[in-house]
Design a protein around this motif. Structure first.
Motif, short mmCIF file in Angstrom:
data_model
loop_
_atom_site.label_atom_id
_atom_site.label_comp_id
_atom_site.label_asym_id
_atom_site.label_seq_id
_atom_site.Cartn_x
_atom_site.Cartn_y
_atom_site.Cartn_z
N LEU A 88 4.72 -10.59 4.57
CA LEU A 88 4.58 -9.28 5.04
C LEU A 88 3.43 -8.64 4.28
O LEU A 88 2.71 -7.74 4.89
N GLU A 89 3.02 -9.07 3.21
CA GLU A 89 1.81 -8.70 2.57
C GLU A 89 0.62 -8.90 3.41
O GLU A 89 -0.42 -8.08 3.71
N GLN A 90 0.59 -10.08 4.31
CA GLN A 90 -0.51 -10.61 5.01
C GLN A 90 -0.41 -9.60 6.31
O GLN A 90 -1.43 -9.34 6.80
N GLN A 91 0.60 -9.78 6.90
CA GLN A 91 0.95 -9.14 8.07
C GLN A 91 0.49 -7.58 8.19
O GLN A 91 -0.22 -7.14 9.09
N LEU A 92 1.04 -6.88 6.89
CA LEU A 92 0.75 -5.50 6.71
C LEU A 92 -0.26 -5.29 6.06
O LEU A 92 -0.80 -3.94 5.90
N GLY A 93 -0.96 -6.00 5.36
CA GLY A 93 -2.15 -5.82 4.67
C GLY A 93 -1.98 -5.01 3.60
O GLY A 93 -2.81 -3.89 3.00
N PHE A 94 -1.12 -5.47 2.47
CA PHE A 94 -0.91 -4.56 1.26
C PHE A 94 -0.76 -5.75 0.17
O PHE A 94 -0.62 -6.89 0.47
N ARG A 95 -0.89 -5.34 -1.07
CA ARG A 95 -0.61 -6.35 -2.21
C ARG A 95 0.19 -5.23 -3.33
O ARG A 95 0.10 -4.20 -3.28
N LEU A 96 1.16 -6.25 -4.10
CA LEU A 96 1.81 -5.47 -5.12
C LEU A 96 0.66 -4.74 -5.91
O LEU A 96 -0.18 -5.55 -6.52
N SER A 97 0.81 -3.64 -6.44
CA SER A 97 0.20 -3.05 -7.56
C SER A 97 0.38 -3.64 -8.85
O SER A 97 1.38 -4.42 -8.96
N ALA A 98 -0.28 -3.28 -9.93
CA ALA A 98 -0.11 -3.75 -11.27
C ALA A 98 1.27 -3.39 -11.62
O ALA A 98 2.20 -4.08 -12.27
N GLU A 99 1.52 -2.32 -11.28
CA GLU A 99 2.92 -1.66 -11.73
C GLU A 99 4.08 -2.41 -10.98
O GLU A 99 5.05 -2.74 -11.50
N GLY A 100 3.67 -2.77 -9.67
CA GLY A 100 4.71 -3.66 -8.62
C GLY A 100 4.99 -5.00 -9.69
O GLY A 100 5.84 -5.59 -9.56
N ARG A 101 3.95 -5.60 -9.80
CA ARG A 101 4.04 -6.80 -10.48
C ARG A 101 4.66 -6.83 -11.76
O ARG A 101 5.43 -7.80 -12.07
N ALA A 102 4.69 -5.85 -12.67
CA ALA A 102 5.39 -5.64 -13.67
C ALA A 102 6.82 -5.17 -13.49
O ALA A 102 7.66 -5.99 -14.28
N ILE A 103 7.16 -4.65 -12.35
CA ILE A 103 8.48 -4.50 -11.83
C ILE A 103 9.04 -5.85 -11.57
O ILE A 103 10.12 -6.15 -11.89
N ALA A 104 8.22 -6.59 -10.73
CA ALA A 104 8.89 -8.24 -10.39
C ALA A 104 9.09 -8.92 -11.57
O ALA A 104 9.99 -9.50 -11.57
N LYS A 105 8.29 -8.73 -12.77
CA LYS A 105 8.53 -9.41 -14.11
C LYS A 105 9.55 -8.98 -14.77
O LYS A 105 10.51 -10.12 -15.11
N LYS A 106 9.92 -7.79 -14.65
CA LYS A 106 10.84 -7.31 -15.45
C LYS A 106 12.23 -7.32 -14.60
O LYS A 106 13.33 -7.51 -15.13
N GLU A 107 12.45 -6.88 -13.29
CA GLU A 107 13.57 -6.69 -12.49
C GLU A 107 13.71 -7.74 -11.49
O GLU A 107 14.95 -7.58 -10.69
N GLY A 108 12.73 -8.25 -11.09
CA GLY A 108 12.95 -9.14 -10.07
C GLY A 108 12.01 -9.00 -8.81
O GLY A 108 11.55 -7.77 -8.56
N PHE A 109 11.77 -9.84 -7.82
CA PHE A 109 11.04 -9.48 -6.87
C PHE A 109 11.23 -8.66 -5.87
O PHE A 109 10.66 -7.86 -5.08
N LEU A 110 12.66 -8.57 -5.67
CA LEU A 110 13.18 -7.70 -4.57
C LEU A 110 13.26 -6.31 -5.07
O LEU A 110 12.55 -5.48 -4.30
N SER A 111 13.19 -5.82 -6.28
CA SER A 111 12.94 -4.47 -6.60
C SER A 111 11.48 -3.99 -6.37
O SER A 111 10.90 -2.90 -5.74
N ALA A 112 10.45 -5.10 -6.70
CA ALA A 112 9.13 -4.56 -6.71
C ALA A 112 8.83 -4.45 -5.04
O ALA A 112 8.02 -3.59 -4.91
N TYR A 113 9.23 -5.48 -4.26
CA TYR A 113 8.78 -5.23 -2.91
C TYR A 113 9.68 -4.16 -2.18
O TYR A 113 9.22 -3.49 -1.39
N LYS A 114 10.80 -3.86 -2.80
CA LYS A 114 11.56 -2.44 -2.45
C LYS A 114 10.66 -1.43 -2.43
O LYS A 114 10.56 -0.29 -1.54
N GLY A 115 9.99 -1.31 -3.55
CA GLY A 115 9.21 0.03 -4.00
C GLY A 115 7.98 -0.08 -3.28
O GLY A 115 7.77 0.95 -2.86
#
Length: 235
Positions: A88-115
């Motif tokens: 979806l990152e490729q299809q919609l042209g977005f990337r997880l922000s630094a905050e999103g990557r921090a959330i992925a590391k702490k809470e998991g990738f599902l929480s990061a991508y939901k945000g």
């Protein structure tokens, strides 16, 4: 790239993989229960004084093998979900922000991508019919399946993290889940419900993953339209 299309290819493969993979082990159990050949006569080593049925060890081994197939199927499903979000990152042209990557590391990738997707799709997910508790349990079950408890055990139990977040476990037997709840639902218990995969529960989990992809897919045109809307771009 049509992320939803390729996700569905994977989920359908996972369903077939599980159904085919458990067949020989379920057939062994069926033959033992029905006392069919080669399990129609007790083995020479069988001693009825122990009070155990003949071929109990073979029955348990077949059941454990079925669960190994189930855990690998859940792991494949979790990985498919993560790869779907990356597509979806490729299809919609977005990337997880630094905050999103921090959330992925702490809470998991599902929480990061939901945000991240919540902002992109302009939703708080309240209108999404998907059971995110099931989606999260797919990822948690995968994590449990990857870490064995003891060399002498092939099985796996739900960990405290899972039991803290969820009391309605999808991958657990009703009996063990009821016993755990009746005993106080302590997440730190040494007698946590085992991670148990059935075809029905795996199918329900796959349905939720496909439902999520379908729901997002319906909103993809809106994301692309807003991206090319000069009013939106200037706001």
């Amino acid at each position: 790239m049509d992320a939803a299309f390729f996700l569905r290819l994977r989920t359908r493969f996972i369903g077939r993989y599980y159904s085919t993979g458990v067949k020989p082990f379920r057939e062994v159990q069926r033959k033992i229960d029905a006392e069919e050949s080669p399990y129609d006569e007790p083995p020479p080593s069988f001693d009825p004084e122990y009070g155990e049925p003949a071929y109990l060890e073979e029955w348990i081994e077949a059941d454990e093998a079925s669960q190994v197939v189930g855990r690998s199927a859940v792991s494949l499903l979790s990985d498919a979900l993560k790869l779907y979000f990356k597509a979806l990152e490729q299809q919609l042209g977005f990337r997880l922000s630094a905050e999103g990557r921090a959330i992925a590391k702490k809470e998991g990738f599902l929480s990061a991508y939901k945000g991240a997707l919540g902002e992109l799709l302009e939703t708080d997910w309240a209108d999404c019919p998907v059971r995110f508790d099931v989606i999260e349990q797919i990822v948690l079950a995968r994590n449990c399946a990857q870490h064995g408890e003891h060399l002498s055990m092939l099985g796996a139990r739900h960990d405290p993290k899972t039991l803290t977040r969820h009391r309605d476990l999808i991958f657990a037997s009703e009996g063990e889940l009821r016993m755990w709840v009746d005993d106080g639902a302590d997440p730190e218990t040494l007698l946590a419900p085992r991670l148990e995969i059935t075809e029905e529960d795996l199918g329900a989990a796959i349905t939720e993953v496909e439902k999520l992809a379908g729901w997002i897919e319906e909103r993809v045109p809106g994301v692309l339209a807003r991206r090319h809307d000069p009013v939106k771009q200037g706001s």
